[in-house]
Motif scaffolding. Structure first.
Motif, mmCIF file in Angstrom:
data_model
loop_
_atom_site.group_PDB
_atom_site.id
_atom_site.type_symbol
_atom_site.label_atom_id
_atom_site.label_comp_id
_atom_site.label_asym_id
_atom_site.label_seq_id
_atom_site.Cartn_x
_atom_site.Cartn_y
_atom_site.Cartn_z
ATOM 1 N N ASN A 126 -45.859 64.547 15.796
ATOM 2 C CA ASN A 126 -47.067 64.867 16.521
ATOM 3 C C ASN A 126 -48.062 63.882 16.031
ATOM 4 O O ASN A 126 -48.453 63.716 14.971
ATOM 5 C CB ASN A 126 -47.547 66.021 15.417
ATOM 6 C CG ASN A 126 -47.551 67.191 16.382
ATOM 7 O OD1 ASN A 126 -47.370 67.748 17.782
ATOM 8 N ND2 ASN A 126 -47.003 67.877 15.629
ATOM 9 N N THR A 128 -51.392 62.242 16.060
ATOM 10 C CA THR A 128 -52.916 62.340 15.972
ATOM 11 C C THR A 128 -53.859 60.646 16.577
ATOM 12 O O THR A 128 -53.324 59.991 16.029
ATOM 13 C CB THR A 128 -53.633 62.609 14.524
ATOM 14 O OG1 THR A 128 -52.829 63.919 15.065
ATOM 15 C CG2 THR A 128 -54.866 62.814 14.765
ATOM 16 N N VAL A 132 -57.050 62.781 19.156
ATOM 17 C CA VAL A 132 -56.145 64.044 19.688
ATOM 18 C C VAL A 132 -55.039 64.000 19.210
ATOM 19 O O VAL A 132 -54.185 63.670 18.754
ATOM 20 C CB VAL A 132 -56.193 63.967 21.375
ATOM 21 C CG1 VAL A 132 -55.282 64.551 22.407
ATOM 22 C CG2 VAL A 132 -57.624 64.111 21.866
ATOM 23 N N THR A 133 -53.904 65.548 19.315
ATOM 24 C CA THR A 133 -52.865 65.730 18.437
ATOM 25 C C THR A 133 -52.059 65.886 19.331
ATOM 26 O O THR A 133 -52.158 67.008 20.581
ATOM 27 C CB THR A 133 -53.630 66.815 17.753
ATOM 28 O OG1 THR A 133 -53.437 65.753 15.850
ATOM 29 C CG2 THR A 133 -51.517 66.777 16.956
ATOM 30 N N LYS A 134 -50.782 64.805 19.967
ATOM 31 C CA LYS A 134 -49.900 65.327 21.164
ATOM 32 C C LYS A 134 -48.670 65.250 20.757
ATOM 33 O O LYS A 134 -48.366 64.856 19.999
ATOM 34 C CB LYS A 134 -50.113 64.232 22.038
ATOM 35 C CG LYS A 134 -51.876 64.805 23.221
ATOM 36 C CD LYS A 134 -51.045 65.765 23.509
ATOM 37 C CE LYS A 134 -52.246 66.134 24.424
ATOM 38 N NZ LYS A 134 -52.571 66.804 25.682
ATOM 39 N N VAL A 136 -45.098 63.766 20.654
ATOM 40 C CA VAL A 136 -44.458 62.562 20.845
ATOM 41 C C VAL A 136 -42.874 62.519 20.357
ATOM 42 O O VAL A 136 -42.678 62.596 19.890
ATOM 43 C CB VAL A 136 -45.289 61.227 20.588
ATOM 44 C CG1 VAL A 136 -47.281 60.805 21.319
ATOM 45 C CG2 VAL A 136 -45.322 60.746 18.946
ATOM 46 N N LEU A 163 -47.571 55.835 25.302
ATOM 47 C CA LEU A 163 -48.236 56.999 25.351
ATOM 48 C C LEU A 163 -48.958 56.635 26.748
ATOM 49 O O LEU A 163 -49.491 55.549 27.226
ATOM 50 C CB LEU A 163 -49.193 56.348 24.231
ATOM 51 C CG LEU A 163 -48.932 56.294 23.201
ATOM 52 C CD1 LEU A 163 -49.302 56.381 21.647
ATOM 53 C CD2 LEU A 163 -47.996 57.821 22.486
ATOM 54 N N ASP A 167 -54.019 61.027 27.741
ATOM 55 C CA ASP A 167 -53.339 61.815 26.752
ATOM 56 C C ASP A 167 -54.148 62.008 25.221
ATOM 57 O O ASP A 167 -54.793 63.027 24.649
ATOM 58 C CB ASP A 167 -51.994 61.335 26.715
ATOM 59 C CG ASP A 167 -50.712 62.593 27.680
ATOM 60 O OD1 ASP A 167 -52.108 63.075 29.005
ATOM 61 O OD2 ASP A 167 -50.055 62.132 27.674
ATOM 62 N N PHE A 168 -54.774 60.709 25.472
ATOM 63 C CA PHE A 168 -55.884 60.854 24.039
ATOM 64 C C PHE A 168 -57.028 60.565 23.999
ATOM 65 O O PHE A 168 -57.676 59.840 23.244
ATOM 66 C CB PHE A 168 -55.015 59.734 23.473
ATOM 67 C CG PHE A 168 -53.025 59.716 22.787
ATOM 68 C CD1 PHE A 168 -53.494 60.732 21.472
ATOM 69 C CD2 PHE A 168 -52.415 59.781 23.136
ATOM 70 C CE1 PHE A 168 -51.647 61.448 20.913
ATOM 71 C CE2 PHE A 168 -50.692 60.245 22.849
ATOM 72 C CZ PHE A 168 -50.821 61.314 21.969
ATOM 73 N N ASP A 169 -57.277 61.424 25.536
ATOM 74 C CA ASP A 169 -58.909 60.962 25.929
ATOM 75 C C ASP A 169 -59.333 59.814 25.223
ATOM 76 O O ASP A 169 -60.538 59.223 25.531
ATOM 77 C CB ASP A 169 -59.833 61.794 24.481
ATOM 78 C CG ASP A 169 -60.613 62.548 25.204
ATOM 79 O OD1 ASP A 169 -60.680 62.237 26.110
ATOM 80 O OD2 ASP A 169 -61.893 62.622 24.487
#
Length: 192
Positions: A126, A128, A132-134, A136, A163, A167-169
């Motif tokens: 994860n 962050t 935002v946490t996604k 990867v 990335l 996806d991370f705003d």
């Protein structure tokens, strides 16, 4: 009696084997500048823009015989972004991109490691970034390990992942060629 002795011997051997196959813990050597978190992104589709994060810290555990038991944790200071251009760095730190006043750190914590070949693995985890946490996946390569000249023991890895900024705003649109950034990581750890 022979069965009980045999069972005890097998169990003892298994426990000894498990003890010797445990992962070792490593601190990432950022003080000696043997670790890097770099990135590259297309500049309008005309060239590559390269940068790095100068301030980060982390650790990993690694067992060559059981790479799937490995773990990685990294925290980086987003204000430490450096693209060798002060005005651009100021813009990257702004709300258009990393929003460092609200989100001064980015973190990565692994959730799984899967061997993909001799000395290679996919490290899932994860990330962050910008609040935002996604999940990867970092494609990692084992570089080497061994004694260092100062009495320590080291292991090194490299890896990369791509990335999508949205996806991370990160909403700033720099055009179709600049929607993704590649993270390029190289770490050397000192066994603790």
């Amino acid at each position: 009696m022979l069965k009980k002795t045999l069972a005890t011997l097998v169990l003892g051997t298994a426990l000894l084997g498990a003890g010797s196959a445990m992962a070792a813990d490593y601190a990432i050597d950022t003080e000696g500048q043997h670790a890097f978190v770099n990135f590259k992104i297309s500049h309008l589709g005309y060239s590559w823009l390269y940068g790095s994060f100068k301030d980060f810290d982390g650790s990993f555990s690694f067992d060559e015989k059981n790479p799937e038991a490995s773990k990685v944790n990294v925290t980086l200071n987003t204000k430490s972004v450096d693209t060798n251009h002060a005005e651009r760095d100021k813009h990257i730190r702004s709300g258009d991109f990393l929003n460092v006043d609200k989100h001064p750190t980015a973190t990565f914590a692994s959730t799984a490691v899967k061997s993909t070949g001799e000395g290679t693995a996919d490290i899932s985890g994860n990330l962050t970034l910008n609040g935002v946490t996604k999940p990867v996946v970092i494609a990692a390569t084992f570089i080497g390990q061994g004694d260092d000249p100062w009495g320590g023991y080291r292991a090194g890895f490299s890896g990369s992942t791509t990335l999508k900024l949205k996806d991370f705003d990160i909403q700033k649109d720099l055009g179709p060629a600049s929607q993704e950034v590649e993270l390029i990581i190289s770490v050397e750890g000192v066994r603790q």
